[in-house]
Design an enzyme around this catalytic site. Structure first.
Site, short mmCIF file in Angstrom:
data_model
loop_
_atom_site.label_atom_id
_atom_site.label_comp_id
_atom_site.label_asym_id
_atom_site.label_seq_id
_atom_site.Cartn_x
_atom_site.Cartn_y
_atom_site.Cartn_z
N GLU A 458 0.71 -1.19 -0.02
CA GLU A 458 0.04 0.03 0.06
C GLU A 458 0.95 1.23 -0.07
OE1 GLU A 458 -2.86 0.84 -0.27
OE2 GLU A 458 -4.00 -1.23 -0.49
N GLY A 459 1.95 1.50 -0.86
CA GLY A 459 2.93 2.33 -0.62
C GLY A 459 4.11 2.21 0.36
#
Ligand SMILES: Cc1cc2nc3c(=O)[nH]c(=O)nc-3n(C[C@H](O)[C@H](O)[C@H](O)COP(=O)(O)OP(=O)(O)OC[C@H]3O[C@@H](n4cnc5c(N)ncnc54)[C@H](O)[C@@H]3O)c2cc1C
Length: 610
Positions: A458-459
Site C-alpha cells: 500500500e505504498g
C-alpha cells in the site's frame, strides 16, 4: 485493559461516536446496535480466527497443480465473517448493508486483525466492491459488487507488476478493445488484457465461487504505443470465471492463470500470487486474452483506484496496530508470570529471597509501556481518521470539506506510523519474552513477521513519506497542514488549563513549531531533491508529533472521565501518554535536524563509495 474496553473508551468517551446517530444516515443506530456488532465480531474472532492463527502460518497455501489449497479453518472463518454482514456493513440498506458508520466498522474489524490478520477479514473484497459502488455502472454493481458483499465472490486489487511496484506509471499490461462491438457489452466496454500482475493478495483460492480482479492496464494510443505515465492507466473488472448479466457463472473460465504462489515471511494465511493475464491458457471464445470490463472512463483508472486508498490505508494502519496490540497483550501476560531475578536493594541482592516476576523490573515496564503507548495511541489515531471518513461523507459541507483535507494530510501517517512503531512494539514483545520469544513456542515472533509487511505494501514507507512532504503538506496552499495545526493547538490550549497536562501541552506546541519550521526549511530552495532526500525522517517527526497530539487529547478525555485518577485504566492512559512525551517526542529533534539542514549525506554519496 482489554481491547474491548479500550475500544469502548476511545469510541464513546473520546470520539463521541454516539453523536453520529444525529446524522440522517445513521438515525436507526444507537450505542446498542454498535455494541451488538462488536459482540458478534468479538465472538467470531475468538471462535473462528484466534485458535487458527498459528495453523494458517504453518500450513501455507499450496498449489496442487489445479487448485490452491487453504486450511479448512480459513474457509470456516471467512464464511462466518460473510454471514455476519461485515462485508457490506457500511453500505446502504437497499444494497443489503447496515448503514453502519465507518468508525464502527473499522473498530469492529480490529477484533479480526488482532485474532488472525492473515486469515483476513475481507478488506480487499469490501474495498473492491465499495469502489464499484462509486465508479461502476448499475449492472456492474449488481453483478459484481453485490455478490462480493454477500461473500459469494471475493475481490482483489491488481496494481503491481514485476517491473512496476512503487512506479505504477510503468505498468505494461495492455488492454485492447474486444471486437467491433466492444462498447455494446452490457457488463461494460469489453477489452482483452495481456500482462503479468505480481504480488496479488488473495489472487487464487477456492474460498468463493468467483474472484473479481480489479486490474490496472493501459489502452494503447492511436499509434499502438502505450501512453507514458499514469495518464494512460485504465481500470478493468476481470472475473476469474465468466458471468452473465444475472451474475451466474457461465461455465467458461476467463484467461487468468496462476503463474505461482509467493512464499512469504509472514501473513501466510492469505495467498499471494503472480497472475498471468491473457497468455492463452484459458482461451475465451477460442481466443487468448483475459476479458475485462472497463470501469469508469478510459485513462481514469488510477483516480478510481485512489478512491479506495484512504480506507485501505486506514485498514493497513489498523492491521499494523492490532498486530502490535496482540504482541503487547502476549508479552504483558508473559511478564506477569515469568519469575526471573531479584530486586536490587541497598544491601545488594538476597539470593535466598523469592524471585521477582519480570514485570517488576523497571526495564521490562519500559518495554511494556512503550508497546502500550505505540499501540493504544495508534488505535486512537486510526479511529480518529475513521471518524473523519464519516465526517467527510455525512457532515455539513464545510465540516465535510475540512475532514477531507485533514484525511489527506493524516492518511500517510495513519498508514505508516503504526507500520513502523507497532512493528517496533512486536520487537519489544519478543524482547520481553527473552529467548522464548525467539521460538515458535510463543506467538510473538509470528506477530513480528506478519507485521513486517505493512511498511512495504500500500505504498512503501519511502513513498508515503514523499507523498506527505512532497504533496500533502503543500496541497491547496498548505490548507490541510494549517487545519491540522489549528486542531493540535486547540488541544494544547485546553490541556494548558489542566495542571497534570500543562507540561505536555507546552512540549506539543513546541514540537509543532519545530515541524512547521522544518517544513519551510526543507522547501527553502524549492528543489524537490533537497527537500525529499530526508522525507522519511520528516514523516517520523511529523508522525510522532501527531501521536503526541492524539495522546494529549485522549489524556484530556481520560481525566474528564476520572479526574481523581482512581481507576487503574486512567493511570494506564496517563502513564502511556507520559511515556510518549518523555521518551518519544524528544526524538523529533534529531529527525528534523537533517530535514531543516537539507542534509545530503545520503543523497550525495557516490554509488561506488558504498
Ligand atoms: C505480501 C504482499 C502483498 C501485496 N499485495 C498486493 C496486492 O494485493 N495488489 C498489488 O497490486 N500489490 C500488492 N503488493 C505489492 C506492493 O504494493 C509492492 O511490493 C510495493 O508497492 C513496492 O513495490 P516493489 O515491491 O516493486 O518495490 P520497489 O518499488 O522496487 O521499491 C523498492 C525500494 O525502493 C524504494 N523506492 C522505490 N522507488 C523510489 C523512489 N522513487 N524514491 C525513493 N525510494 C524509492 C522503495 O521505498 C523500497 O524501499 C503486495 C506486496 C507484498 C509483499
Amino acid at each position: 485493559m482489554s481491547l474491548r474496553s479500550t475500544v469502548d473508551f476511545l469510541l464513546y468517551q473520546w470520539l463521541d461516536a454516539e453523536s453520529l446517530r444525529q446524522r440522517a444516515r445513521f438515525a436507526d443506530h444507537s450505542r446498542e446496535t454498535f455494541d451488538a456488532v462488536f459482540d458478534t465480531c468479538e465472538r467470531i474472532a475468538r471462535e473462528k480466527y484466534a485458535p487458527f492463527n498459528r495453523l494458517v502460518d504453518t500450513q501455507e497455501p499450496h498449489f496442487d497443480g489445479e487448485k490452491v489449497i487453504l486450511p479448512q479453518a480459513t474457509h470456516d472463518a471467512q464464511k462466518a465473517y460473510a454471514a455476519s454482514g461485515m462485508l457490506s456493513a457500511a453500505q446502504d440498506y437497499e444494497s443489503g448493508g447496515m448503514q453502519l458508520p465507518y468508525t464502527v466498522e473499522a473498530a469492529a474489524n480490529a477484533f479480526f486483525a488482532m485474532a488472525s490478520v492473515s486469515i483476513g477479514s475481507g478488506m480487499l473484497t469490501t474495498g473492491n466492491a465499495n469502489l464499484l459502488m462509486v465508479h461502476g455502472t448499475d449492472l456492474q454493481k449488481e453483478v459484481f459488487a453485490k455478490n462480493e458483499f454477500s461473500g459469494r465472490f471475493s475481490g482483489t486489487m491488481c496494481l503491481s507488476e514485476p517491473q512496476a511496484g512503487s512506479s505504477l506509471s510503468d505498468v505494461t499490461t495492455r488492454a485492447l478493445p474486444d471486437g467491433a462491438y466492444f462498447e455494446s457489452e452490457p457488463l461494460g466496454p469489453r477489452y482483452r488484457l495481456k500482462g503479468n500482475k505480481m504480488w496479488i493478495s488473495a489472487g487464487e483460492h477456492e474460498l468463493t465461487d468467483n474472484i473479481i480482479h480489479l486490474v490496472l492496464a493501459k489502452i494503447p494510443g492511436p499509434d499502438g504505443k502505450l501512453i507514458p505515465g499514469t495518464r494512460g492507466i485504465s481500470l478493468f473488472i476481470v472475473p476469474k470465471k465468466m458471468v452473465n448479466t444475472r451474475g451466474e457463472l457461465t461455465g467458461v473460465r476467463n484467461d487468468v492463470a496462476l503463474a505461482g504462489l509467493n512464499h512469504k515471511l509472514g501473513w501466510r494465511g492469505t495467498t499471494n500470487t503472480l497472475l498471468n493475464f491473457g497468455e492463452g491458457k484459458y482461451p475465451v471464445d477460442g481466443q487468448a486474452g483475459a476479458v475485462g470490463y472497463l470501469v469508469g472512463q478510459p485513462h481514469q483508472g488510477l483516480r478510481c483506484m485512489f478512491h479506495m486508498m484512504n480506507e485501505a490505508r486506514i485498514g493497513v494502519g489498523t492491521a499494523a496496530t492490532m498486530l502490535g496490540m496482540a504482541g503487547y497483550y502476549a508479552s504483558l501476560d508473559y511478564a506477569r508470570n515469568r519469575p526471573q531475578g531479584r530486586p536490587i536493594t541497598g544491601a545488594g541482592k538476597d539470593a535466598s529471597a523469592p524471585q521477582s516476576r519480570i514485570i517488576e523490573h523497571a526495564d521490562v515496564k519500559r518495554m511494556l509501556l512503550a508497546q502500550k503507548s505505540y499501540c493504544e495511541g495508534a488505535l486512537a489515531l486510526e479511529l480518529y481518521c475513521a471518524r473523519l471518513v464519516d465526517e467527510q461523507h455525512t457532515a455539513e459541507p464545510q465540516a465535510a470539506d475540512e475532514a477531507r483535507l485533514l484525511l489527506e494530510v493524516l492518511t500517510p501517517i495513519a498508514k505508516s506510523w503504526p507500520s513502523e512503531w507497532c512493528l517496533e512494539a512486536n520487537s519489544l514483545a519478543i524482547q520481553v519474552h527473552g529467548g522464548y520469544g525467539y521460538t515458535r513456542d510463543f506467538p510473538v515472533e509470528q506477530y513480528w513477521r506478519d507485521n513486517r509487511l505493512n511498511m512495504i505494501h500500500e505504498g512503501t514507507h519511502g513513498i508515503q513519506a514523499m507523498d506527505l512532504l512532497g504533496r500533502k503538506v503543500l496541497m491547496e496552499e498548505g490548507r490541510g497542514l494549517a487545519l491540522l495545526t489549528a486542531r493540535i493547538n486547540a488541544t494544547a490550549e485546553r490541556a494548558l488549563r489542566v495542571p497534570d497536562l500543562a507540561g505536555h501541552a507546552r512540549a506539543l506546541a513546541q514540537a509543532l513549531q519545530q515541524v512547521s519550521h522544518a517544513t519551510q526549511a526543507a522547501w527553502a530552495t524549492g528543489t524537490p531533491g533537497d527537500a525529499l532526500a530526508n522525507a522519511v525522517p520528516y514523516m517520523q517527526a511529523f508522525g510522532h508529533t501527531v501521536l503526541a497530539w492524539i495522546w494529549l487529547d485522549v489524556g484530556l478525555a481520560a481525566l474528564r472521565a476520572d479526574a481523581t485518577k482512581s481507576v487503574a485504566s486512567t493511570l494506564g492512559k496517563i502513564g502511556a501518554m507520559a511515556y510518549f512525551y518523555h521518551y518519544e517526542l524528544p526524538k523529533i529533534g534529531a529527525w528534523l535536524n537533517v530535514v531543516q539542514n537539507r542534509d545530503l549525506t545520503c543523497a550525495n554519496l557516490p554509488e561506488e563509495a558504498f
